[in-house]
Design a protein around this motif. Structure first.
Motif, short mmCIF file in Angstrom:
data_model
loop_
_atom_site.label_atom_id
_atom_site.label_comp_id
_atom_site.label_asym_id
_atom_site.label_seq_id
_atom_site.Cartn_x
_atom_site.Cartn_y
_atom_site.Cartn_z
N PHE A 43 1.00 72.45 -1.39
CA PHE A 43 1.10 72.68 0.04
C PHE A 43 -0.09 73.52 0.48
CE2 PHE A 43 2.40 75.44 3.57
CZ PHE A 43 2.61 74.47 4.52
N ILE A 44 -0.84 73.04 1.46
CA ILE A 44 -2.02 73.75 1.95
C ILE A 44 -1.69 74.51 3.24
CG2 ILE A 44 -4.33 73.47 2.90
CD1 ILE A 44 -4.61 71.08 0.96
N GLY A 45 -0.99 73.88 4.15
CA GLY A 45 -0.68 74.54 5.42
C GLY A 45 -0.22 73.55 6.47
N TRP A 46 -0.51 73.88 7.71
CA TRP A 46 -0.08 73.06 8.84
C TRP A 46 -1.27 72.72 9.73
CZ3 TRP A 46 2.62 77.25 7.05
CH2 TRP A 46 3.95 77.04 6.67
N LEU A 47 -1.15 71.61 10.42
CA LEU A 47 -2.11 71.24 11.46
C LEU A 47 -1.44 71.55 12.79
CD1 LEU A 47 -4.74 69.94 12.43
CD2 LEU A 47 -3.57 67.72 12.31
N THR A 48 -2.02 72.47 13.54
CA THR A 48 -1.42 72.89 14.80
C THR A 48 -2.50 73.28 15.79
OG1 THR A 48 0.18 74.39 15.82
CG2 THR A 48 -1.06 75.27 13.98
N ASP A 49 -2.41 72.79 16.99
CA ASP A 49 -3.33 73.12 18.08
C ASP A 49 -4.80 72.90 17.70
OD1 ASP A 49 -1.21 73.85 19.74
OD2 ASP A 49 -1.27 75.94 19.10
N GLY A 50 -5.06 71.95 16.82
CA GLY A 50 -6.43 71.66 16.41
C GLY A 50 -6.92 72.52 15.26
N TRP A 51 -6.03 73.29 14.66
CA TRP A 51 -6.36 74.15 13.53
C TRP A 51 -5.59 73.71 12.29
CZ3 TRP A 51 -9.84 78.10 14.06
CH2 TRP A 51 -10.15 78.50 15.36
N ILE A 52 -6.20 73.83 11.13
CA ILE A 52 -5.46 73.77 9.87
C ILE A 52 -5.27 75.23 9.47
CG2 ILE A 52 -5.46 73.12 7.44
CD1 ILE A 52 -7.04 70.63 8.20
N ASP A 54 -3.24 78.18 6.98
CA ASP A 54 -2.69 78.33 5.64
C ASP A 54 -1.23 78.80 5.69
OD1 ASP A 54 -2.75 81.12 6.09
OD2 ASP A 54 -4.50 81.44 4.83
N GLY A 55 -0.65 79.05 4.54
CA GLY A 55 0.75 79.44 4.44
C GLY A 55 1.09 80.76 5.09
N GLN A 56 0.08 81.59 5.36
CA GLN A 56 0.31 82.86 6.04
C GLN A 56 0.03 82.77 7.53
OE1 GLN A 56 -1.62 82.82 2.96
NE2 GLN A 56 0.44 83.01 2.14
N GLY A 57 -0.37 81.59 8.00
CA GLY A 57 -0.66 81.39 9.41
C GLY A 57 -2.09 81.67 9.80
N ARG A 99 7.54 78.50 8.15
CA ARG A 99 6.29 78.51 8.92
C ARG A 99 6.11 79.87 9.60
NH1 ARG A 99 4.11 73.67 12.55
NH2 ARG A 99 2.24 74.69 13.32
N PRO A 100 4.96 80.51 9.36
CA PRO A 100 4.71 81.81 10.00
C PRO A 100 4.28 81.61 11.45
CG PRO A 100 2.82 81.17 8.69
CD PRO A 100 3.90 80.12 8.48
N SER A 101 4.34 82.67 12.21
CA SER A 101 3.80 82.57 13.57
C SER A 101 2.29 82.49 13.45
CB SER A 101 4.23 83.79 14.39
OG SER A 101 3.76 84.97 13.78
#
Length: 115
Positions: A43-52, A54-57, A99-101
């Motif tokens: 697991f690398i992280g999330w794609l959100t709002d045009g950003w990838i 990491d696990g800490q946000g 998912r962190p903020s």
């Protein structure tokens, strides 16, 4: 193709909507909904709002029209991106943490560190 840039503004990766490739064309990760996994299943992280992120946000990479997050550096011109190579087989996926903020900070890791 979506192009991603690092905290120095360097073109680092691109995505066809499903697979993420390093700039030299090697398939290294994939999207599953908004989650990003390496082909090894990490697991690398999330794609959100045009950003990838990491696990800490914290932010790893951004696309040109990313919103929020830390200040985006000027994008640097570079070499042409390579032709995408075939993707490897997917391994079993790691569990996804809560998912962190979002954070307005850059990650201490690089995208390549997490592959």
């Amino acid at each position: 193709m979506i192009e991603f840039f690092d905290d120095q503004g360097q073109a680092t990766a691109f995505c066809d909507g499903r697979t993420i490739y390093l700039w030299e064309g090697r398939a290294v990760a994939y999207l599953l909904d908004d989650r990003v996994f390496s082909f090894s299943g990490r697991f690398i992280g999330w794609l959100t709002d045009g950003w990838i992120i990491d696990g800490q946000g914290h932010c790893l990479l951004f696309e040109s029209d990313a919103i929020r997050g830390p200040g985006k550096p000027s994008r640097k011109g570079g070499s042409f991106k390579a032709t995408p190579q075939p993707a490897p087989l997917r391994s079993s996926r790691q569990a996804v943490p809560a998912r962190p903020s979002g954070s307005a900070e850059w990650s201490h890791s690089t995208f390549a560190d997490l592959l």
